[in-house]
Design a protein around this motif. Structure first.
Motif, PDB file in Angstrom:
ATOM      1  N   HIS A   9     -14.171   0.916  -9.868  1.00 40.05           N
ATOM      2  CA  HIS A   9     -15.901   0.471  -9.111  1.00 40.05           C
ATOM      3  C   HIS A   9     -16.457   1.566  -8.890  1.00 40.05           C
ATOM      4  O   HIS A   9     -17.794   1.998  -8.376  1.00 40.05           O
ATOM      5  CB  HIS A   9     -15.363   0.248  -7.445  1.00 40.05           C
ATOM      6  N   TYR A  10     -16.074   2.303  -9.197  1.00 37.61           N
ATOM      7  CA  TYR A  10     -16.707   3.969  -9.093  1.00 37.61           C
ATOM      8  C   TYR A  10     -17.089   4.323  -7.618  1.00 37.61           C
ATOM      9  O   TYR A  10     -16.765   4.260  -6.896  1.00 37.61           O
ATOM     10  CB  TYR A  10     -17.063   4.196  -9.939  1.00 37.61           C
ATOM     11  N   ARG A  11     -18.676   4.408  -8.302  1.00 36.13           N
ATOM     12  CA  ARG A  11     -19.246   5.087  -6.563  1.00 36.13           C
ATOM     13  C   ARG A  11     -19.731   3.055  -5.748  1.00 36.13           C
ATOM     14  O   ARG A  11     -20.688   3.323  -5.188  1.00 36.13           O
ATOM     15  CB  ARG A  11     -20.772   5.920  -7.749  1.00 36.13           C
TER      16      ARG A  11
ATOM     17  N   LEU B  46      -4.168  -6.235  -8.649  1.00 34.21           N
ATOM     18  CA  LEU B  46      -4.424  -4.878  -9.100  1.00 34.21           C
ATOM     19  C   LEU B  46      -5.639  -4.516  -8.799  1.00 34.21           C
ATOM     20  O   LEU B  46      -6.753  -3.683  -9.124  1.00 34.21           O
ATOM     21  CB  LEU B  46      -4.460  -3.736 -10.672  1.00 34.21           C
ATOM     22  N   ALA B  47      -5.255  -3.762  -7.185  1.00 28.96           N
ATOM     23  CA  ALA B  47      -6.765  -3.043  -6.951  1.00 28.96           C
ATOM     24  C   ALA B  47      -5.942  -2.213  -6.027  1.00 28.96           C
ATOM     25  O   ALA B  47      -6.486  -1.155  -4.825  1.00 28.96           O
ATOM     26  CB  ALA B  47      -6.593  -4.346  -5.818  1.00 28.96           C
ATOM     27  N   ALA B  48      -5.271  -0.775  -7.239  1.00 33.59           N
ATOM     28  CA  ALA B  48      -4.873   0.356  -6.767  1.00 33.59           C
ATOM     29  C   ALA B  48      -6.270   1.529  -7.049  1.00 33.59           C
ATOM     30  O   ALA B  48      -5.314   3.141  -6.634  1.00 33.59           O
ATOM     31  CB  ALA B  48      -3.871   0.603  -7.031  1.00 33.59           C
ATOM     32  N   GLY B  49      -7.115   1.567  -6.640  1.00 34.33           N
ATOM     33  CA  GLY B  49      -8.563   2.578  -7.295  1.00 34.33           C
ATOM     34  C   GLY B  49      -8.442   3.474  -8.152  1.00 34.33           C
ATOM     35  O   GLY B  49      -7.895   2.990  -9.297  1.00 34.33           O
ATOM     36  N   ALA B  50      -8.374   4.201  -7.866  1.00 34.61           N
ATOM     37  CA  ALA B  50      -8.267   5.494  -8.851  1.00 34.61           C
ATOM     38  C   ALA B  50      -7.014   5.610  -8.753  1.00 34.61           C
ATOM     39  O   ALA B  50      -6.995   6.070 -10.043  1.00 34.61           O
ATOM     40  CB  ALA B  50      -9.062   7.140  -8.002  1.00 34.61           C
TER      41      ALA B  50
ATOM     42  N   TRP C  61     -12.319   3.817   3.121  1.00 31.14           N
ATOM     43  CA  TRP C  61     -13.184   5.148   4.038  1.00 31.14           C
ATOM     44  C   TRP C  61     -13.142   6.131   3.331  1.00 31.14           C
ATOM     45  O   TRP C  61     -14.294   6.387   4.367  1.00 31.14           O
ATOM     46  CB  TRP C  61     -11.319   5.531   4.890  1.00 31.14           C
ATOM     47  N   ALA C  62     -13.467   7.092   2.961  1.00 34.43           N
ATOM     48  CA  ALA C  62     -14.026   7.913   2.340  1.00 34.43           C
ATOM     49  C   ALA C  62     -15.553   7.713   1.786  1.00 34.43           C
ATOM     50  O   ALA C  62     -16.636   8.778   2.079  1.00 34.43           O
ATOM     51  CB  ALA C  62     -13.175   8.750   1.058  1.00 34.43           C
ATOM     52  N   GLY C  63     -16.013   6.803   2.533  1.00 37.53           N
ATOM     53  CA  GLY C  63     -17.353   6.146   1.111  1.00 37.53           C
ATOM     54  C   GLY C  63     -18.114   7.257   2.057  1.00 37.53           C
ATOM     55  O   GLY C  63     -18.249   6.716   3.444  1.00 37.53           O
TER      56      GLY C  63
ATOM     57  N   ARG D 158     -14.063  12.898  -7.453  1.00 36.37           N
ATOM     58  CA  ARG D 158     -13.767  13.317  -6.181  1.00 36.37           C
ATOM     59  C   ARG D 158     -15.422  13.311  -5.806  1.00 36.37           C
ATOM     60  O   ARG D 158     -16.616  13.821  -6.757  1.00 36.37           O
ATOM     61  CB  ARG D 158     -13.377  14.692  -6.282  1.00 36.37           C
ATOM     62  N   GLY D 159     -15.431  12.879  -4.716  1.00 41.51           N
ATOM     63  CA  GLY D 159     -16.796  13.149  -4.174  1.00 41.51           C
ATOM     64  C   GLY D 159     -16.183  13.761  -2.747  1.00 41.51           C
ATOM     65  O   GLY D 159     -16.075  13.297  -1.198  1.00 41.51           O
ATOM     66  N   GLN D 160     -17.164  15.014  -1.970  1.00 40.18           N
ATOM     67  CA  GLN D 160     -17.200  15.628  -1.155  1.00 40.18           C
ATOM     68  C   GLN D 160     -18.116  15.023  -0.328  1.00 40.18           C
ATOM     69  O   GLN D 160     -18.945  14.274  -0.230  1.00 40.18           O
ATOM     70  CB  GLN D 160     -17.168  16.937  -1.053  1.00 40.18           C
TER      71      GLN D 160
ATOM     72  N   GLU E  99      -2.934   4.765 -13.110  1.00 41.84           N
ATOM     73  CA  GLU E  99      -1.582   5.777 -14.259  1.00 41.84           C
ATOM     74  C   GLU E  99       0.052   4.090 -13.541  1.00 41.84           C
ATOM     75  O   GLU E  99       0.531   4.185 -14.792  1.00 41.84           O
ATOM     76  CB  GLU E  99      -1.505   6.328 -12.814  1.00 41.84           C
ATOM     77  N   LEU E 100      -1.180   3.246 -12.800  1.00 44.38           N
ATOM     78  CA  LEU E 100      -0.710   2.400 -12.848  1.00 44.38           C
ATOM     79  C   LEU E 100       0.385   1.488 -13.849  1.00 44.38           C
ATOM     80  O   LEU E 100       1.023   0.819 -14.687  1.00 44.38           O
ATOM     81  CB  LEU E 100      -0.414   1.887 -10.958  1.00 44.38           C
ATOM     82  N   ALA E 101      -1.275   0.797 -14.578  1.00 43.78           N
ATOM     83  CA  ALA E 101      -1.432   0.011 -15.561  1.00 43.78           C
ATOM     84  C   ALA E 101      -0.687   0.433 -16.789  1.00 43.78           C
ATOM     85  O   ALA E 101      -0.283  -0.031 -17.608  1.00 43.78           O
ATOM     86  CB  ALA E 101      -3.005  -0.024 -15.778  1.00 43.78           C
TER      87      ALA E 101
ATOM     88  N   GLU F 138       1.103  -1.272  -0.141  1.00 43.21           N
ATOM     89  CA  GLU F 138       0.405   0.022  -0.166  1.00 43.21           C
ATOM     90  C   GLU F 138       0.737   0.695  -0.420  1.00 43.21           C
ATOM     91  O   GLU F 138       1.706   1.113   0.816  1.00 43.21           O
ATOM     92  CB  GLU F 138      -1.051   0.007   1.167  1.00 43.21           C
ATOM     93  N   ALA F 139       0.646   2.114  -1.158  1.00 44.57           N
ATOM     94  CA  ALA F 139       1.571   3.556  -0.774  1.00 44.57           C
ATOM     95  C   ALA F 139       1.103   4.096   0.429  1.00 44.57           C
ATOM     96  O   ALA F 139       2.327   4.642   1.006  1.00 44.57           O
ATOM     97  CB  ALA F 139       0.809   4.169  -2.792  1.00 44.57           C
ATOM     98  N   GLY F 140       0.139   4.308   0.848  1.00 46.41           N
ATOM     99  CA  GLY F 140       0.303   5.617   2.168  1.00 46.41           C
ATOM    100  C   GLY F 140      -0.152   4.505   3.059  1.00 46.41           C
ATOM    101  O   GLY F 140       0.332   3.769   3.052  1.00 46.41           O
TER     102      GLY F 140
ATOM    103  N   LEU G 131     -17.689  -0.751  -2.211  1.00 51.02           N
ATOM    104  CA  LEU G 131     -18.346  -0.449  -1.242  1.00 51.02           C
ATOM    105  C   LEU G 131     -19.212  -1.828  -1.590  1.00 51.02           C
ATOM    106  O   LEU G 131     -18.867  -2.610  -1.010  1.00 51.02           O
ATOM    107  CB  LEU G 131     -18.455  -0.007  -0.242  1.00 51.02           C
ATOM    108  N   VAL G 132     -20.752  -2.122  -1.952  1.00 54.44           N
ATOM    109  CA  VAL G 132     -21.423  -2.440  -1.880  1.00 54.44           C
ATOM    110  C   VAL G 132     -21.126  -3.881  -2.560  1.00 54.44           C
ATOM    111  O   VAL G 132     -21.332  -5.228  -2.842  1.00 54.44           O
ATOM    112  CB  VAL G 132     -22.794  -1.849  -2.846  1.00 54.44           C
ATOM    113  N   LEU G 133     -19.705  -3.878  -3.792  1.00 49.72           N
ATOM    114  CA  LEU G 133     -19.115  -4.894  -4.644  1.00 49.72           C
ATOM    115  C   LEU G 133     -18.426  -5.984  -3.910  1.00 49.72           C
ATOM    116  O   LEU G 133     -17.226  -6.007  -4.871  1.00 49.72           O
ATOM    117  CB  LEU G 133     -19.035  -4.063  -6.424  1.00 49.72           C
TER     118      LEU G 133
END
Ligand SMILES: Cc1cc2nc3c(=O)[nH]c(=O)nc-3n(C[C@H](O)[C@H](O)[C@H](O)COP(=O)(O)OP(=O)(O)OC[C@H]3O[C@@H](n4cnc5c(N)ncnc54)[C@H](O)[C@@H]3O)c2cc1C
Length: 378
Positions: A335-337, A206-210, A44-46, A230-232, A214-216, A34-36, A340-342
């Protein structure tokens, strides 16, 4: 720690951690790089709503996958609690769609048609029934639809449970260690090179989210077209009155009541690159919607605001599966929005694939090199 594993997973979000959990349960050795910090990005943010916001906007392949996944949640919640002692707060709080003005009415009609075609519960509620679901909810509405079976999880708890469960199962978790490239021998991926070392494995997930796009591109020359959206989000506390259901309206904004009485407000959809800052305009949009949907929230307190980056693909469907012509690689990203459900179904498919079992259902709608389609308007 040896640097050789059966499987290396890139990214410790819900998708990567749950995949690692399932693979480790099969008795295989796994590292998650994990990078961070572990589990602090989009997952976490969702919000943790276990349904797409606009399910009718997606092809059936996606809504079927969601249905498979929601069926897996009760067992996953139980298992994670047994292993980690952490409750993911899986609760069937239902979802109340509200149309406060004309512009939200078509959405309610589409949601009603979608649900009646699938024989899912859907009730238009009168003012008194709506009030029974929450004293803070708006009294006047042009239309409403109550989707009683829709559940939620408290996603930061899901991540905590997954970190503890994978640790118990002996998964090697490596935070703060970004993957810089994938190592290859001919057509086969043989592991990853991180900021610190090289890890070799039979399979890389490969499960690096957003950041997967770039990684691929960098590591494989593969154009996935994954970009951040982005989602606030806001967290309200000291809510005066009751709210026992999730509420959705005002152009796709929503309220999510947690078990401890706090309420989440989401969310914006913004194409601003890898920028996780919150903005006054974003916060205002969310506050306006929250106070229209639930005027009784006016004296609640704003505890926190944050933003996360959804991994969006061109057609808004995830990439789950292998890449033609590349061995030793499984994609679980974009997985976009709906990540978590998926999470449970994605983890199940990934563990099936890396163990040589059939995926379980047709993955062609989620294939890496699928034909471009019109994006779902969710
Ligand atoms: C505001 C908001 C609300 C949401 N609400 C919901 C909802 O209600 N229901 C729902 O189902 N979904 C929701 N989502 C979507 C969901 O959060 C995402 O689809 C899901 O979290 C994606 O999970 P992930 O594990 O792929 O990504 P992430 O959680 O982002 O994890 C990817 C990880 O990969 C790491 N990484 C990146 N690059 C590298 C590298 N080079 N090396 C190593 N690690 C790397 C990142 O640091 C990150 O930790 C929401 C999203 C947001 C932003």
């Amino acid at each position: 720690v040896s640097d050789t594993f059966d499987v290396v997973v890139i990214g410790a979000g819900a998708i990567g951690l749950a995949s690692a959990y399932r693979i480790a349960r099969d008795g295989r050795s796994v590292a998650v790089v994990e990078a961070g910090p572990l589990g602090r990005e989009s997952s976490w943010a969702g919000g943790g709503i276990l349904s797409p916001i606009h399910p009718y906007a997606y092809p059936e392949a996606l809504t079927d996958m969601v249905a498979r996944s929601t069926r897996l949640f009760p067992d996953l919640a139980r298992e994670l609690f047994d292993i980690s002692g952490v409750s993911i707060e899986l609760r069937t709080t239902g979802l109340l769609r509200l149309a406060l003005d004309e512009s939200d009415e078509p959405e309610i009609a589409q949601a009603a048609a979608f649900r009646s075609a699938r024989k899912l519960p859907a009730a238009g509620l009168d003012a008194r029934d709506r009030r029974a679901l929450g004293s803070v909810i708006a009294e006047e509405a042009r239309a409403s639809l109550y989707e009683s079976e829709i559940a939620q999880v408290r996603n930061p708890r899901l991540l905590r449970a997954l970190v503890q469960a994978t640790t118990r199962l002996g998964v090697h978790l490596a935070p703060h260690e970004p993957v810089l490239e994938l190592t290859r021998r001919g057509d086969r991926v043989t592991g990853v090179r991180t900021s610190r070392r090289e890890l070799s494995s039979d399979e890389v997930v490969l499960a690096a989210g957003a950041w997967s796009g770039e990684l691929a591109r960098r590591a494989l020359g593969l154009e996935l077209g994954v970009v951040p959206v982005r989602g606030q989000m806001l967290l309200l506390e000291n809510v005066p009155g009751t709210l026992s259901t999730m509420v959705l309206g005002c152009g796709g904004k929503y309220l999510i009541p947690r078990a401890d009485g706090r309420v989440l407000v989401g969310s914006t959809l913004e194409n601003v690159g890898f920028d996780k800052r919150t903005t006054l305009a974003g916060i205002r949009t969310l506050l306006d919607a929250a106070l229209r949907l639930a005027p009784g929230l006016a004296s609640a307190q704003l505890a926190m605001a944050w933003a996360g980056l959804r991994p969006a693909t061109p057609d808004r469907l995830p990439y789950v599966g292998r890449v033609p012509g590349v061995e030793g690689l499984v994609l679980a990203t974009g997985h976009y929005r709906n990540g978590l459900v998926l999470t449970p179904i994605t983890a199940e498919v990934v563990s099936n694939l890396v163990s040589g079992r059939p995926a379980g259902f047709d993955l062609s709608p989620f294939a890496a090199l699928r034909a471009p389609a019109r994006p779902a308007s969710d």
